[in-house]
Design a protein around this motif. Structure first.
Motif: not given
Lengths: 404, 147
Positions: A3, A332-334, A337-338, A340-341, A400-401, A404
């Motif tokens: 993270y 946490h997905l919301k 995640h800038y 990592t994405f 991402v999912s 993580d």
């Protein structure tokens, strides 16, 4: 994938929180006090306590108020509060027979010793909206004119004991690795759950599981993804004493009692045993929550089978039933995640660039492409050379999912 | 659970009494000029509720219960109390009353009377709840096939 912390305006975050609080008060209705919440929304506070693994009715009412009725959030608040407290110690182990039961029915035995006591329930009536409740007004007690007999409260004999007396209970199999009656029960709040998990760990995790998850997994066994379709031997709701050892006298003394819901499920074991008897599933949860207690009963019985179906796999069940774990991970997905994405976008763009290059070379060599092993990671490619990122979004989100 | 002079029974009477009653009695004790030393500040703590499941008779941890405990010394006599919930004032008051009765304080008879009255009220509520439940006792009848 790790993270990366992000920063945002503290003032804006505070405003967002204030706007959330405004939603609770903006209709101008009278503020709910904790007694109202605990009394009139008792099922909700019970659910929060059960899933939070913390019995504290007044604090649960506060948590429900603060969470604006979100049971999972309220349970989270209780667990967070719990993490700030020291433990006094363990209670003296309570026997279910000590329960002061105010509801007790046996779907299995019509003439159960002690009788069938329906207690407070709407199980046998239709689910119709009661529009009289919408009018408000002074609440009235519909039992006020009941002619009641004055009688000393009695405890009710456990149905399993009745069956055990007839020799119909499947006694635990001899397992040198299993817990004995004298072993300290496993405490999942202090030790990680390892598999195969001892029965005490399974029961503790089920007891603090999320109601919907417990219900769904129990239901899966009924729907054919399992071998359990129990008959409920006994349903009880009542108060269980909380006793400690007095520090001066050393005697067991009662501090308070906790409201609990208890179920025992009877599972015929004639198909898997030489001597046909009954095996059992057990459910016990804080507060009044019959749905969850039934689900726990089914999962306890299913897990004992140690089979291949989801509900029979202790590791699968215990990994997914905790509400705080699951809603924390899902929600946490919301959060941002800038980074990592962004890195995934870079990777996908790079792969697409290379594919375009390989394709061009292939055209020249007559190869036709497809020699790049990484091509499969971009969802097989769709031949779309446009750079709108649309297809890449889906693939990136999945990575991402998983990452993580 | 009515012997106020028995330490264990007194503990249960104090734990079952409402906080306002405890605080009023404790104020009365302190107004008499007794020397108070707080040995354990009233602090919310956790008691892990253990249960023996009836199938295999094995213990497991059902969940934790919030309690508040306090310990004091009053005129050289120790007192301890634990009450359910986050109730610091009630716990401290209970510990003071426990010590006061142990020390034979002048207000002991009044404390005993109030604690017994609170216990009687609690028992009355319990009997009422049991009677209400008994009023819903039913005998199910299996319906025979009349065809």
């Amino acid at each position: 994938m790790g993270y990366v912390a992000v920063k945002a305006g503290e003032e804006v975050i505070r405003r967002a929180e204030e706007l959330f609080e405004k939603r609770r008060v903006e209709e101008g209705a009278a503020d709910l006090d904790l007694d109202q919440i605990g009394g009139q929304l008792g099922r909700l506070t019970a659910q929060a306590m059960s899933e939070g693994g913390l019995y504290a009715p007044r604090l649960a009412a506060l948590a429900v108020k603060q969470a604006q009725g979100d049971a999972a959030e309220a349970a989270f608040l209780l667990r967070a509060y719990r993490s700030t407290l020291e433990r006094w110690g363990d209670s003296v182990p309570a026997e279910p027979d000590e329960m002061f039961a105010t509801r007790r029915v046996s779907p299995a035995f019509k003439d159960v010793p002690g009788g069938q006591i329906l207690g407070a329930t709407k199980d046998y009536t239709q689910r119709l909206l009661d529009f009289d409740l919408a009018d408000g007004g002074e609440p009235t007690d519909p039992t006020a004119d009941w002619d009641l007999e004055d009688e000393e409260p009695r405890t009710l004999r456990n149905v399993i004991d009745v069956l055990r007396a007839e020799g119909l209970v499947e006694e635990p199999r001899e397992d040198p690795d299993a817990e004995s009656e004298d072993d300290e029960p496993y405490d999942t709040t202090r030790r990680p759950v390892l598999f195969p998990a001892p029965r005490s760990a399974v029961l503790q995790e089920l007891a603090r599981g999320e109601t919907g998850a417990i219900t769904a997994l129990g239901y899966s066994a009924l729907r054919g993804y399992g071998r359990i379709h129990p008959t409920l031997a006994e349903v009880r709701i009542g108060e269980l004493p909380v006793e400690i050892e007095h520090p001066y006298t050393g005697e067991a003394v009662e501090v308070t009692s906790v409201e609990v819901t208890e179920f025992e499920g009877v599972v015929p074991a004639y198909e898997t045993r030489d001597d046909p008897r009954f095996a059992f599933g057990y459910g016990l949860v804080f507060g009044r929550n019959e749905r969850k207690a039934i689900g726990m009963t089914m999962l306890d019985a299913s897990i004992q089978l140690d089979g291949d179906e989801p509900a029979e796999d202790a590791e699968f069940v215990l990994d997914v039933i905790d509400g705080i774990d699951s809603f924390g991970f899902v929600e946490h997905l919301k959060l941002p995640h800038y980074v990592t994405f962004g890195s995934i976008l870079d990777r996908i763009r790079s792969i697409r660039e290379r594919k375009r290059g390989t394709g061009a070379a292939g055209d020249e060599s007559g190869d036709g492409g497809g020699g790049d092993d990484e091509g499969g990671e971009v969802d097989g490619g769709d031949g779309d050379d446009s750079d709108d990122g649309g297809d890449g979004d889906d693939a990136a989100a999945a990575e991402v999912s998983a990452g993580d | 659970m009515t012997d106020v002079y028995d330490r264990s029974e007194r503990f249960e009477l104090l734990a079952a009494c409402d906080g306002e009653t405890l605080a009023g009695l404790a104020d009365g004790v302190l107004d008499c000029g007794t020397r108070l030393r707080v040995l354990q500040e009233p602090t919310p703590r956790l008691v892990m509720q253990r249960v023996v499941e009836p199938v295999e008779k094995r213990r497991f941890n059902l969940g934790e219960v919030v309690v508040t405990a306090a310990e004091v010394e009053l005129d050289g006599e120790k007192g301890f109390a634990m009450v359910p919930g986050k109730e610091e004032r009630a716990a401290l008051s209970g510990a003071i009353l426990d010590a006061a009765v142990a020390a034979g304080h002048d207000l002991t008879d009044r404390i005993a009377g109030e604690l017994r009255a609170a216990a009687a009220e609690r028992d009355g509520r319990r009997r009422r709840r049991w009677a209400e439940s008994r009023a819903t006792a039913v005998e199910f009848e299996a319906m025979e096939d009349e065809g």
